[in-house]
Design an enzyme around this catalytic site. Structure first.
Site, short mmCIF file in Angstrom:
data_model
loop_
_atom_site.label_atom_id
_atom_site.label_comp_id
_atom_site.label_asym_id
_atom_site.label_seq_id
_atom_site.Cartn_x
_atom_site.Cartn_y
_atom_site.Cartn_z
CG ASP A 18 27.32 35.92 48.82
OD1 ASP A 18 28.51 36.26 48.64
OD2 ASP A 18 26.72 36.11 49.90
CG ASN A 66 30.74 43.83 45.91
OD1 ASN A 66 30.09 43.28 45.02
ND2 ASN A 66 30.64 43.45 47.19
C1 IPE Z 1 26.24 40.63 47.08
O1 IPE Z 1 27.16 39.87 47.77
C2 IPE Z 1 26.87 41.22 45.84
C3 IPE Z 1 27.19 40.28 44.76
C4 IPE Z 1 26.91 39.00 44.75
C5 IPE Z 1 27.84 40.87 43.62
P1 IPE Z 1 28.04 40.47 48.95
O2 IPE Z 1 28.92 39.35 49.39
O3 IPE Z 1 28.70 41.71 48.51
O4 IPE Z 1 26.95 40.81 50.05
P2 IPE Z 1 27.08 41.02 51.63
O5 IPE Z 1 28.16 42.03 51.85
O6 IPE Z 1 27.45 39.68 52.20
O7 IPE Z 1 25.73 41.45 52.07
C1 IPE Z 2 30.41 36.78 45.53
O1 IPE Z 2 31.27 36.09 46.36
C2 IPE Z 2 31.12 37.57 44.47
C3 IPE Z 2 31.04 39.01 44.67
C4 IPE Z 2 30.48 39.65 45.66
C5 IPE Z 2 31.67 39.82 43.66
P1 IPE Z 2 31.95 36.79 47.63
O2 IPE Z 2 33.26 37.37 47.18
O3 IPE Z 2 31.02 37.73 48.26
O4 IPE Z 2 32.20 35.52 48.53
P2 IPE Z 2 32.03 35.42 50.11
O5 IPE Z 2 30.67 35.92 50.44
O6 IPE Z 2 33.10 36.26 50.71
O7 IPE Z 2 32.19 33.96 50.39
MG MG Z 3 29.65 37.55 49.76
#
Ligand code: IPE
Ligand code: IPE
Ligand code: MG
Length: 247
Positions: A18, A66
């Protein structure tokens, strides 16, 4: 090179990667640049995990939630996974890496599924680290799909309700045959599971680290394993499990 006592090395590490978006925002870059950097961190993490002696590395790449992101970000993420497999599959295969994919395959676009299947089939006989890619994965969705299958077997008379045990559920969900994770790491400072490995993670050690995923280095990974080595796992008992005399 740092050495770990093999007894302290988790067999299975799962990572919620994340913080890509925040990494990009902090640099005034579009979110997609964060995801690109994130792919580089994935390459490093696979190499480091193999070096440490981890047998299974599960990477949360795209969650079933997502899809709620803007269409262009979703298509960027799909594109990056495809590019990763096209570019890296041969190298991973040469390095004896086995690839498994977990998640719902039913609603993936036409060109992505054949690539995921190719990655699994090409590496099926490899004996090195298994990299489990959680793609279009959500634990509740995984459990719901497994329950539908079991209910179907009961309805068809192939299974008795009393045969639905915890073991049977474990061997029906996407991770069948893969040991439960010993350690779940989440980067970016968020302290939640976001629908990741809810069944399998029942006794996993959880480690939340502040680093954003693109900043996850070999040193970060080593430090995480060091922290894991200091944990005392009890599994509901009072002491760490020991080998019974004579067994
Ligand atoms: C979890 O991260 C999913 C992945 C790392 C693929 P998210 O960024 O989607 O999670 P939330 O929405 O902050 O809980
Ligand atoms: C994790 O990074 C990747 C995926 C969830 C695919 P994020 O895209 O969630 O990054 P933040 O949480 O917005 O910083
Ligand atoms: Mg995230």
């Amino acid at each position: 090179m740092q050495e770990f006592n093999p007894a302290n090395v988790p067999a299975h590490v799962a990572i919620i990667m994340d913080g890509n978006g925040r990494w990009a925002n902090a640099r005034g870059l579009p979110r997609t640049m964060g995801h690109r950097k994130g792919v580089e961190a994935v390459r490093g993490a696979v190499r480091t995990a193999a070096e440490i002696g981890i047998r299974y590395l599960t990477l949360f790449a795209f969650s079933s939630e997502n899809w709620n992101r803007p269409e262009n970000e979703v298509s960027d993420l799909m594109g990056l996974l495809k590019a990763f497999i096209r570019r890296d599959l041969a190298d991973l295969h040469r390095e004896n890496v086995r690839i498994r994919v977990i998640g719902d395959r039913s609603n993936l676009s036409g060109d992505i599924l054949p690539l995921l299947i190719e990655a699994e089939e090409t590496t099926i006989a490899n004996t090195g680290i298994t990299v489990v890619i959680a793609f279009n994965y959500g634990a509740r969705d995984e459990l719901a799909r497994a329950m539908r299958r079991l209910a179907g077997d009961v309805a068809a008379g192939r299974l008795r309700p009393e045969e639905i045990t915890a073991e049977r559920i474990s061997s029906t969900i996407d991770t069948a045959g893969i040991p439960d994770p010993d350690l779940i790491i989440r980067t970016s400072g968020e302290e939640r599971l976001s629908n990741f490995l809810l069944w399998q993670g029942a006794y996993a050690e959880l480690l939340f680290i502040p680093d954003l995923w693109p900043d996850f280095t070999r040193e970060t990974f080593f430090a995480a394993i060091e922290q894991y080595a200091c944990r005392e796992r009890r599994f509901g008992g009072l002491t760490q499990p020991t080998l019974a005399v004579g067994s």
